[in-house]
Design an enzyme around this catalytic site. Structure first.
Site, mmCIF file in Angstrom:
data_model
loop_
_atom_site.group_PDB
_atom_site.id
_atom_site.type_symbol
_atom_site.label_atom_id
_atom_site.label_comp_id
_atom_site.label_asym_id
_atom_site.label_seq_id
_atom_site.Cartn_x
_atom_site.Cartn_y
_atom_site.Cartn_z
ATOM 1 N N SER A 1 -6.997 -29.100 -53.645
ATOM 2 C CA SER A 1 -6.186 -28.047 -53.049
ATOM 3 C C SER A 1 -7.016 -27.236 -52.050
ATOM 4 O O SER A 1 -7.671 -27.826 -51.191
ATOM 5 C CB SER A 1 -5.593 -27.175 -54.153
ATOM 6 O OG SER A 1 -4.533 -26.388 -53.659
ATOM 7 N N ASP B 1 3.244 -34.690 -54.671
ATOM 8 C CA ASP B 1 2.681 -33.351 -54.457
ATOM 9 C C ASP B 1 3.544 -32.611 -53.442
ATOM 10 O O ASP B 1 3.423 -32.827 -52.243
ATOM 11 C CB ASP B 1 1.231 -33.469 -53.979
ATOM 12 C CG ASP B 1 0.523 -32.121 -53.962
ATOM 13 O OD1 ASP B 1 1.214 -31.078 -54.020
ATOM 14 O OD2 ASP B 1 -0.717 -32.111 -53.914
ATOM 15 N N HIS C 1 0.445 -31.914 -57.952
ATOM 16 C CA HIS C 1 -0.775 -31.285 -57.422
ATOM 17 C C HIS C 1 -1.846 -31.216 -58.515
ATOM 18 O O HIS C 1 -2.069 -30.167 -59.115
ATOM 19 C CB HIS C 1 -0.365 -29.886 -56.954
ATOM 20 C CG HIS C 1 -1.332 -29.239 -56.015
ATOM 21 N ND1 HIS C 1 -1.709 -29.794 -54.819
ATOM 22 C CD2 HIS C 1 -2.000 -28.061 -56.105
ATOM 23 C CE1 HIS C 1 -2.552 -28.988 -54.203
ATOM 24 N NE2 HIS C 1 -2.758 -27.925 -54.965
#
Lengths: 810, 810
Positions: B371, B491, B522
């Site tokens: 991320s 995601d 994610h």
């Protein structure tokens, strides 16, 4: 955010000074410092053990705000310390933020709101030391004592070199032992059992972890967790053995038995000789790495306690067969304590007969663990074994009948329909995980398993010798250990009756008993922010195992109950039930519960048990939806399958305590039948969830560079129209005893009285107390789905329960 | 259960022998042993490092079954080793159980089914050593290499004393470093920035963990994770700053801009002088304890890599302000690499100007993290900074416009409606957590925050200089590091477009690129059982950072894609899209997608955007239910709010690869409008969940008494009638460029083409591919809820996508 600390010991000033010196927070020089600011600065600097230089410490101090306009270094140069400024900074040290968590104008007021202790004056260095002492004892925003937080930053590193004794502060053992050097060893304890019938006494593997400081003279007490799960479980095989719950309820031939007839009598079986000891050693031959460890034990490891794990008979690397709760399992469990206490031999391996003593142990033992683990702690306590000073039994079974059966019925633990003693025995029989070893014991274990399946008697659901052998309550008179109990009021796996019975039985005995009732289901509570459970256990075990005179027995409340209405509120009580209040009676009448018997008109109400195939299949696969439909007051698709009675909306809040009792006069259209009851809080409200929610990942440090744990809390969930408070189930042929079959003639009315699961429940103003009467419980009972019709007679059916205004009970 | 190992290096026999000797598994004596049984016994005994005596080892061997009737010790006395028996026992060593996981009759066959490598002959000790070598490289049932399992039991303890160099086996670094003695230190890197405008260059705190063996001559490469979250987050404040999504869509005045007009140009601002170095030291002044650590880094720590964490400008203990993805943030990120690489100064604290070198570091650095963390790794790579040899970027943003915007629309990351760059900047501005420090920077930060809010321009949703500054794709030409990408095909937070664009851009560059596409949302993937991700990274970093010639570049597939139909299946590909296949076109006609344009009758279909207040409020609070209703083909309460087109049921399985492109000719009844598209797999089926499920708690050991991690896997969930494959959104005034406003006249038809999120999806036989066209996306876009009506013209509206029969693509 609300803090509840029960283990913060308030000590006199001289003791505070002594202890501050013991942990080397203050020294002679600082004691002579009379300037408040300078003294405070020194204390603050020590609060950053991660900063090793003066500049680095100064940098940390500059991160703290003394007032809205000044950081600490600036303030120190220009102003004089005040009580408000002290706590402004103290709160930041505890992790609270100005503006967000408290106001820099009113820190004391905000601390009171959060539930944090504060001093009330700060005029002298004496006041300062005193306040600082208590600050070290106060919980941070992340749910651990400030001194533990400092320890996690390395505070105790300078004190940790070759410790030969524990260090106590505020009555609790401190994390001064080097967890990077823990010694992991294995021994094999010889029991007085031969459960696998192989002609040799069963050896039980014990894995233990001890501070390496024990190599240099330190002796430590042991915290012992007996877990049949720890060496692995046979999930697939156990799943296959699960019993069907879709079985008919059958008529049972009436019997007239006395308890004496079924009382379990231990069979006298000849036992193989003890192994001849061929030598002794102080060194183990086997070590281990990963193992389930209870984080409470990990916390204690850093503080001068050994952690001991054993899985018992029938588990991987041990001898014997699994027998699910039998006296043999208890004997195997306590054999480990006897070894720790110097009264039993253990060997380095299974073949060489070289004895290995627990030479590093003081001989004092406590047991910990939840569920089956807590159950074995309870079992051990009821043996009265020497050396076992206390147990912390969490969500523990006190009688296996109360786990798998109820009033002559098969009644599954919530969430595990079809499980039984045989399934659990197979589940935990981890010798199966070692195929070479399993080869030798397979036949014997299968014989044992068949016997368990037979003796547990799912057909009748009755209490018998098998269950009597597994009823630890029969042996409470032997208990010498003090007992600290923890149970969830929403634990429908090991239901609250288990702890309630033990709690009541202990009252007759000269031992101390403590109880925490929380709002969770089947969970651990050692990582909640709102409760200092871990501190309490430290205080308790320091008292029980290190014999420190820390007033734990008096300081810790007898009963702590978590509130079900307000989050993060934990309240002291002296007992589960109130000694002042008596049970009140609410009478059933159509759709209503009323306290006025004279208002009840005679008559009866009926419901049936049967569902069409589609509905039956759907509900049995979706028990949560079934329960939602069952409890739905209006337009319930199950309205013909249950009776629902509710009080008027409450004008005053009520506190329900103890065991609700239901009496109904009931008739059924066949010669067999069963009834189920749910006690329900009706009223749209946000309620506490029963599964802990992570509020900060890895926020709890169990020592310096040691285990970390998530910080959790129960949180309010979306509003729901009702919540189940309690429940109960009975076979109508077991109206008098769980072991005796009564006659049941079709369509004849019989009075039936049963106790529901005990509770402790605040019922809010405007809510209604409801009682739902039905037969098949999709989540718990067998599901006969038969054309049974039940009638309940009004005027002779009622609910009895301790109900008091809450203001009387605080 | 299906094993997929990509990092198992097949090496020639002489190398096997050398490596077995290097890790001291075999010695000269054993090499001379010609008796197969005796040789095997020695190898087996070494597989129990927890057993320290011959008896203890014998006891462990007795737990293994050679054949259905004989344990290993018995077998050794009576029989001769065969290939079948070797693998019967090997499988048990790997944790597989006879009867449950494999048959003792057919171990080789069962290994093939599971995906475990096995040798094919066992005639000599040479065969035995060879097979044993590969066994050490094979995954256990608990998802780690057998040698890692042995290491967790203490295998490498005897080799671990004062290591001065790493140990490699099968191309991968081994856990020989003592994780109980790791050194935790902090330094402050001086950047070429003054983002807080305080007249001094911003110092960035770096926390690093290095093996203590570096104190005795070892130099290690560094694995560096840059995480703005690591020093804490301002959740409450950021929540308050969240933007409303219930805002009107407005007409934008048409513009004619070129990209050059909005291209970000770095402003030349004067920079304060560098700090004067007043001295140097090799000793840090500050240490740290708990910190978020990526378990992949923990794993590497035991294997001779340092782990480095920095949070960057504006975070607690660092200087500067948070700027969310700006070039300044990139500069701060790479400053740490420059320090590790010896090209930049760091200090022991913020005030004394004493320089501290990364003397323990080889200067070679890799970056890791998911991320925002992976985003900063990508940012760093696009700087071309020296020393950064590779990045493992997981679920990383490649352009912040693709995170918060889409085609001239505000489009939230899935699950975070209302978040924007300013919210994230405030969220990560953890200097706020140090009130004394915050006092000094508050005003400057608020100024910066106001500027971000202004420049991010939620009003137009257009691409502008602000976003161009945050588009790392502009700088891909600078990349010199090899890039290993990981992204979830599900995601919807950092959407797949981000990795796709980077993937494509890299093709132009002389660097290596690897890609793993998994079926999750994610998430991290370093603890899955079915994929040896951790081994791959070890192999890769050993190659990139230790320069070991281990063929990592060739052995590791260029692209690995997790299958969406079969659990635990990971397949090699050479690229995301197929070089052989072209995009096919499916034309929209009423309710249908057809490949035959000539069959499409002219005409149009319409839908509206508006919902009544009750429905609107309900859906915006329950986006999952909104989506369910939106996709419901029949009787959808939203059938007037969308158009749904589906292919006929598929006769053959299809593989969809790359970026679906939609063209529609559309008119709207006002001067503004937006369209959303979902590509959907219709067909009742059990599908893989996108959140990893724990299949064994703490089953993964990262070393000896070191970190443990849960083992996870995606599992098949309850059958669902459809699944979203991809989606896309566009402002009808951004038909040509995200930065330019086109005219939009009411009721006039315009051709609109947009790319949906790229995918890699197997569409099963009997399923239908669906395209849903709608306007407001309750989970992603703003929600104007206006009386907008859209018309789509058939014959000029189509979907283009690479669709091939799957058998062509394996």
């Amino acid at each position: 955010m609300r803090n509840n600390q029960f283990a913060h010991l308030k000590v006199p000033y001289p003791q505070k000074l002594t202890e501050l010196q013991t942990i080397q927070y203050i020294d002679e020089t600082l004691l002579e410092e009379k300037n408040l600011n300078r003294c405070w600065q020194k204390l603050l600097e020590k609060a950053f053990p991660q900063a090793h230089s003066a500049s680095s410490k100064a940098q940390k101090l500059a991160g703290l705000l003394a007032t809205a306009q000044k950081d600490v270094p600036t303030f120190l140069q220009t102003d004089s310390l005040s009580l408000t400024v002290f706590y402004n900074v103290a709160l930041q040290l505890l992790g609270f933020l100005p503006a967000e968590d408290f106001s820099l104008e009113t820190p004391l007021h905000d601390m009171e709101k959060i539930g944090l202790f504060h001093a009330t004056q700060l005029e002298s260095t004496k006041d300062l030391f005193s306040a600082w002492y208590d600050l070290l004892c106060t919980h941070t925003k992340n749910g651990q004592v400030f001194l533990d937080d400092l320890a996690a930053q390395g505070y105790f590193v300078p004190l940790s070199t070759n410790c030969t004794q524990p260090l106590f502060f505020n009555g609790k053992a401190q994390p001064i032992f080097d967890t990077t050097k823990l010694v992991h060893e294995t021994a094999y304890v010889e029991t007085d059992l031969d459960t696998d019938n192989d002609g040799a006494r069963d050896l039980i593997k014990v894995d233990f972890i001890r501070p390496s400081e024990t190599n240099h003279g330190l002796k430590v007490p042991a915290v012992y967790t007996a877990s049949p799960y720890n060496q692995g479980t046979n999930d697939q095989a156990a799943d296959k053995l699960m019993h069907s719950m879709n079985t008919p309820l059958v008529h049972k031939t009436p019997t007239h038995l006395t308890y004496e007839q079924l009382r379990f009598k231990s069979p006298k079986t000849p036992l193989p000789e003890r192994r001849k000891i061929k030598g002794t050693t102080s060194e183990a031959e086997e070590t281990f790495s990963s193992e389930f460890t209870y984080s409470l034990n990990d916390y204690l490891l850093a503080r001068g306690f050994a952690a001991v794990y054993a899985s018992g008979i029938g588990t991987k690397d041990s001898d014997g067969v699994q027998t699910c709760g039998s006296p043999a399992e208890t004997a195997a469990t306590i054999a480990v304590i006897e070894w720790l206490n110097g009264k039993r031999v253990a060997f380095t391996n299974k073949t060489d007969h070289i004895a290995l003593k627990a030479w590093w142990c003081t001989g004092s033992v406590a047991m910990t663990g939840k569920s089956y683990l807590g159950t074995l702690a309870t079992a051990a306590a009821t043996s009265g074994v020497a050396g076992l000073k206390t147990i912390i039994s969490e969500a523990a079974i006190s009688s296996w009948y109360d786990y798998y059966r109820e009033n002559g019925l098969v009644a599954s633990p919530g969430g595990f329909p079809g499980e039984d003693a045989d399934v659990l025995a197979l589940e935990c029989f981890s010798r199966k995980k070692q195929p070479g070893d399993y080869l030798k014991v397979k036949a014997e274990f299968n014989r044992t398993l068949t016997q368990i399946t037979h003796e547990q008697d799912r057909k009748s659901g009755n209490y018998n010798s098998f269950w009597d052998a597994r009823n630890y309550l029969n042996n409470t008179k032997n208990i010498t250990a003090d007992i600290f109990m923890v149970h969830g009021l929403n634990d429908w796996n090991v239901k609250p009756r288990n702890v309630y019975h033990l709690w009541q039985a202990l009252k007759e005995l000269p031992v101390r008993q403590k109880l925490i009732l929380h709002q969770g289901q089947h969970i651990y509570i050692n990582n909640f922010r709102s409760l200092d459970f871990t501190d309490m256990i430290n205080l308790w075990l320091t008292y029980k195992l290190y014999q420190l005179d820390n007033h734990a027995a008096e300081l810790l409340p007898t009963v702590i109950v978590q509130d079900n209405l307000e989050p993060e509120k934990w309240t002291e009580y002296t007992d589960w039930e109130s000694s002042q209040a008596h049970k009140q009676t609410l009478w059933l009448q159509p759709h209503e519960l009323t306290s006025t018997l004279s208002a009840v008109r005679p008559g009866a109400a009926t419901f049936k048990d049967h569902l069409n195939t589609e509905a039956f299949n759907y509900y049995q696969k979706n028990p949560a939806i079934w329960r939602k439909d069952l409890l739905l007051p209006e337009n319930s698709p199950l309205k013909a399958n249950r009776l629902l009675f509710r009080t008027a909306s409450l004008q005053h809040e009520l506190l329900l305590r103890g065991t609700p009792e239901v009496t109904v006069k009931v008739a059924v259209n066949k010669d067999h039948g069963m009834l189920s009851f749910m006690l329900v809080d009706y009223g749209l409200a946000k309620r506490l969830g029963t599964t802990p929610q992570v509020i900060a990942r890895k926020a709890l440090d169990r020592g310096y560079h040691w285990q970390q744990e998530d910080l959790v809390e129960f949180e309010l969930e979306k509003a729901t129209p009702w919540k189940m408070i309690s429940l109960g189930h009975i076979n109508l042929q077991n109206r008098h005893f769980a072991w005796q079959n009564d006659e049941l003639s079709p369509n004849e009315f019989y009075p039936v009285t049963l106790k529901l699961q005990p509770t402790f429940y605040r019922l809010a103003v405007g809510h209604q107390l409801g009682l739902v009467v039905y037969s098949t419980d999709m989540g718990i009972t067998i599901r006969p789905n038969e054309d049974l019709a039940y009638s309940l007679q009004f005027g002779e059916s009622c609910l009895r329960l301790q109900m008091t205004s809450t203001h009387l009970d605080q």
